[in-house]
Write a protein that holds these residues in place. Structure first.
Motif, PDB file in Angstrom:
ATOM      1  N   UNK A 151       0.821  -1.146   0.111  1.00 35.72           N
ATOM      2  CA  UNK A 151       0.195   0.111   0.066  1.00 35.72           C
ATOM      3  C   UNK A 151       0.972   1.279  -0.106  1.00 35.72           C
ATOM      4  N   UNK A 152       0.296   2.290  -0.654  1.00 37.50           N
ATOM      5  CA  UNK A 152       0.952   3.703  -0.276  1.00 37.50           C
ATOM      6  C   UNK A 152       0.861   3.920   1.027  1.00 37.50           C
ATOM      7  N   UNK A 153       2.038   4.963   1.480  1.00 34.41           N
ATOM      8  CA  UNK A 153       2.116   5.445   2.804  1.00 34.41           C
ATOM      9  C   UNK A 153       3.048   4.648   3.760  1.00 34.41           C
ATOM     10  N   UNK A 154       3.986   3.722   3.102  1.00 33.81           N
ATOM     11  CA  UNK A 154       5.077   3.440   4.330  1.00 33.81           C
ATOM     12  C   UNK A 154       5.062   1.781   4.025  1.00 33.81           C
ATOM     13  N   UNK A 181       0.509   3.994 -11.189  1.00 30.33           N
ATOM     14  CA  UNK A 181      -0.275   3.536 -10.173  1.00 30.33           C
ATOM     15  C   UNK A 181       0.708   3.612  -8.714  1.00 30.33           C
ATOM     16  N   UNK A 182       1.863   3.736  -8.774  1.00 30.45           N
ATOM     17  CA  UNK A 182       2.801   3.990  -7.723  1.00 30.45           C
ATOM     18  C   UNK A 182       3.740   4.813  -8.150  1.00 30.45           C
ATOM     19  N   UNK A 183       4.334   5.404  -7.248  1.00 29.57           N
ATOM     20  CA  UNK A 183       5.788   6.404  -7.577  1.00 29.57           C
ATOM     21  C   UNK A 183       6.714   6.380  -6.495  1.00 29.57           C
ATOM     22  N   UNK A 184       6.549   5.120  -5.915  1.00 30.80           N
ATOM     23  CA  UNK A 184       7.952   4.875  -4.839  1.00 30.80           C
ATOM     24  C   UNK A 184       7.706   3.522  -4.579  1.00 30.80           C
ATOM     25  N   UNK A 185       8.817   2.851  -4.341  1.00 32.07           N
ATOM     26  CA  UNK A 185       8.856   1.536  -3.815  1.00 32.07           C
ATOM     27  C   UNK A 185       9.391   0.444  -4.966  1.00 32.07           C
ATOM     28  N   UNK A 186      10.460  -0.241  -4.774  1.00 31.41           N
ATOM     29  CA  UNK A 186      10.717  -0.998  -5.700  1.00 31.41           C
ATOM     30  C   UNK A 186      11.873  -2.254  -5.052  1.00 31.41           C
ATOM     31  N   UNK A 187      11.834  -3.263  -5.741  1.00 32.39           N
ATOM     32  CA  UNK A 187      13.088  -4.096  -5.131  1.00 32.39           C
ATOM     33  C   UNK A 187      14.690  -3.862  -5.234  1.00 32.39           C
ATOM     34  N   UNK A 188      15.218  -4.090  -4.161  1.00 28.75           N
ATOM     35  CA  UNK A 188      16.643  -3.690  -4.228  1.00 28.75           C
ATOM     36  C   UNK A 188      17.245  -5.075  -3.997  1.00 28.75           C
ATOM     37  N   UNK A 189      18.794  -5.037  -4.493  1.00 29.89           N
ATOM     38  CA  UNK A 189      19.640  -6.263  -4.071  1.00 29.89           C
ATOM     39  C   UNK A 189      21.034  -5.910  -4.094  1.00 29.89           C
ATOM     40  N   UNK A 190      21.778  -6.879  -3.169  1.00 31.79           N
ATOM     41  CA  UNK A 190      23.253  -6.470  -3.313  1.00 31.79           C
ATOM     42  C   UNK A 190      23.930  -7.504  -3.909  1.00 31.79           C
ATOM     43  N   UNK A 191      25.035  -6.984  -5.036  1.00 29.28           N
ATOM     44  CA  UNK A 191      25.558  -7.817  -5.684  1.00 29.28           C
ATOM     45  C   UNK A 191      27.090  -7.388  -5.478  1.00 29.28           C
ATOM     46  N   UNK A 219      12.067  -1.362  -0.941  1.00 26.01           N
ATOM     47  CA  UNK A 219      11.971  -0.179  -0.691  1.00 26.01           C
ATOM     48  C   UNK A 219      10.679   0.412  -0.208  1.00 26.01           C
ATOM     49  N   UNK A 220      10.773   1.242   0.826  1.00 25.16           N
ATOM     50  CA  UNK A 220       9.375   1.846   1.457  1.00 25.16           C
ATOM     51  C   UNK A 220       8.661   2.842   0.246  1.00 25.16           C
ATOM     52  N   UNK A 221       7.106   2.724   0.324  1.00 29.20           N
ATOM     53  CA  UNK A 221       6.450   3.567  -0.645  1.00 29.20           C
ATOM     54  C   UNK A 221       6.546   5.000   0.329  1.00 29.20           C
ATOM     55  N   UNK A 222       6.525   6.028  -0.339  1.00 22.29           N
ATOM     56  CA  UNK A 222       6.259   7.383   0.261  1.00 22.29           C
ATOM     57  C   UNK A 222       5.257   7.568   1.205  1.00 22.29           C
ATOM     58  N   UNK A 223       5.920   8.207   2.523  1.00 22.49           N
ATOM     59  CA  UNK A 223       5.253   8.378   3.598  1.00 22.49           C
ATOM     60  C   UNK A 223       4.322   9.494   3.191  1.00 22.49           C
ATOM     61  N   UNK A 224       4.479  10.398   2.346  1.00 23.00           N
ATOM     62  CA  UNK A 224       3.829  11.569   1.890  1.00 23.00           C
ATOM     63  C   UNK A 224       2.281  11.043   1.655  1.00 23.00           C
ATOM     64  N   UNK A 225       2.004   9.801   1.178  1.00 27.18           N
ATOM     65  CA  UNK A 225       0.664   9.201   1.083  1.00 27.18           C
ATOM     66  C   UNK A 225       0.236   8.872   2.332  1.00 27.18           C
ATOM     67  N   UNK A 226      -1.034   8.726   2.551  1.00 26.60           N
ATOM     68  CA  UNK A 226      -1.710   8.322   3.707  1.00 26.60           C
ATOM     69  C   UNK A 226      -1.953   6.958   3.586  1.00 26.60           C
ATOM     70  N   UNK A 227      -1.627   6.101   4.602  1.00 26.77           N
ATOM     71  CA  UNK A 227      -1.590   4.507   4.445  1.00 26.77           C
ATOM     72  C   UNK A 227      -3.173   4.053   4.909  1.00 26.77           C
ATOM     73  N   UNK A 228      -3.362   3.158   4.007  1.00 25.79           N
ATOM     74  CA  UNK A 228      -4.748   2.210   4.320  1.00 25.79           C
ATOM     75  C   UNK A 228      -4.737   0.994   3.965  1.00 25.79           C
ATOM     76  N   UNK A 229      -4.936  -0.088   4.622  1.00 22.18           N
ATOM     77  CA  UNK A 229      -4.962  -1.530   4.437  1.00 22.18           C
ATOM     78  C   UNK A 229      -6.020  -1.802   3.243  1.00 22.18           C
TER      79      UNK A 229
END
Length: 274
Positions: A151-154, A181-191, A219-229
């Motif tokens: 969800x948006x918001x963290x 549909x969303x503007x923050x959050x993605x999968x990150x890796x270490x290589x 990575x977290x979705x932006x806390x600028x958005x309000x979270x809702x389940x």
């Protein structure tokens, strides 16, 4: 095939006769994954098919009570994950929909999910040389289809890892579009101590492939958005793990860390750590 960033390679494919067919042989795709690299397959899966999975899953969850107890790994359930994993100490906040008993769903829901999970299963089989079908097999590895909503918001999933086998290669299919549909959050890796972020590189219908023992996170979705389940806005992905839930879990220490386990060349002067 194109390297779009260090350790990040995009491979074109077409969706043909219900299967994802890459522009290069499956063996070459698997070689790239094992080098290791993060490989993004441009599957060509239709947008209508992808969005129908989101809509059907959200509707199903609205009429299905939340699961709150330990996962039985033999049913269809959804759970609001909000805790810290005991072994890896990975914090997590996301809405998980697991379909271990996928074949027991009503026909409409089952066919909607199979619209993405069947091509994913066949592609994974082609990559790994397996011929696995769906079905619960206690004491043996089996598929655990999952549709995950961030969800948006963290929402996020902290750094964690898995045993390499029997999965070998992880699969993450984007069900909706970054930047729309969303503007923050993605999968990150270490290589090799290098951080590889896929945020902004994975489009709707793209399938991320990664060596399964690489440390990774969402990575977290932006806390600028309000979270809702309850609000379906946010990032949606489909993943297809293959493992025995009763087998030995991942080690507390990162399995390949790409640091402590890397062997120094012979005759090299050892690095002094202070």
């Amino acid at each position: 095939m194109k390297e779009v960033a260090k350790y990040l390679i995009k491979v074109e494919a077409e969706f043909k006769n219900g299967q994802i067919v890459p522009e290069i042989p499956y063996e070459e795709v698997m070689r790239l994954v094992n080098e290791p690299n993060i490989v993004i397959i441009k599957t060509g899966l239709p947008e209508a098919t992808l969005r129908s999975v989101i809509d059907a899953t959200h509707t199903w969850a609205e009429s299905t009570p939340l699961a709150e107890g330990p996962d039985p790994f033999d049913n269809n359930q959804h759970k609001q994950r909000l805790h810290i994993a005991k072994i890896q100490q990975a914090p997590q906040l996301f809405h998980d929909h697991t379909f271990d008993a996928l074949l027991d769903l009503d026909e409409s829901m089952k066919q909607t999910l199979l619209g993405v999970f069947t091509p994913m299963r066949q592609f994974w089989n082609n990559l790994t040389g397996n011929n696995e079908e769906y079905g619960i097999r206690k004491g043996q590895p089996y598929f655990h289809p999952q549709v995950t909503h961030y969800p948006l918001g963290g929402s996020f999933f902290g750094r964690h890892w898995h045993p390499l086998n029997p999965q070998k290669v992880g699969t993450i299919l984007a069900l909706n579009q970054y930047g729309k549909d969303y503007s923050s959050g993605g999968t990150g890796y270490v290589i090799n101590d290098h951080i590889v972020e896929t945020e902004g590189f994975q489009d709707m219908g793209d399938l991320i492939l990664f060596r399964y023992d690489l440390p990774h996170w969402v990575s977290p979705s932006s806390f600028a958005d309000r979270f809702s389940w309850d609000d379906p806005a946010g990032r949606w992905v489909a993943i297809l793990p293959f493992y025995d839930p009763w087998a030995k879990p991942a080690d507390k220490d990162e399995p390949q860390g790409w640091k402590a386990q890397i062997q120094a060349p012979k005759n090299a002067t050892p690095e002094v750590v202070v």
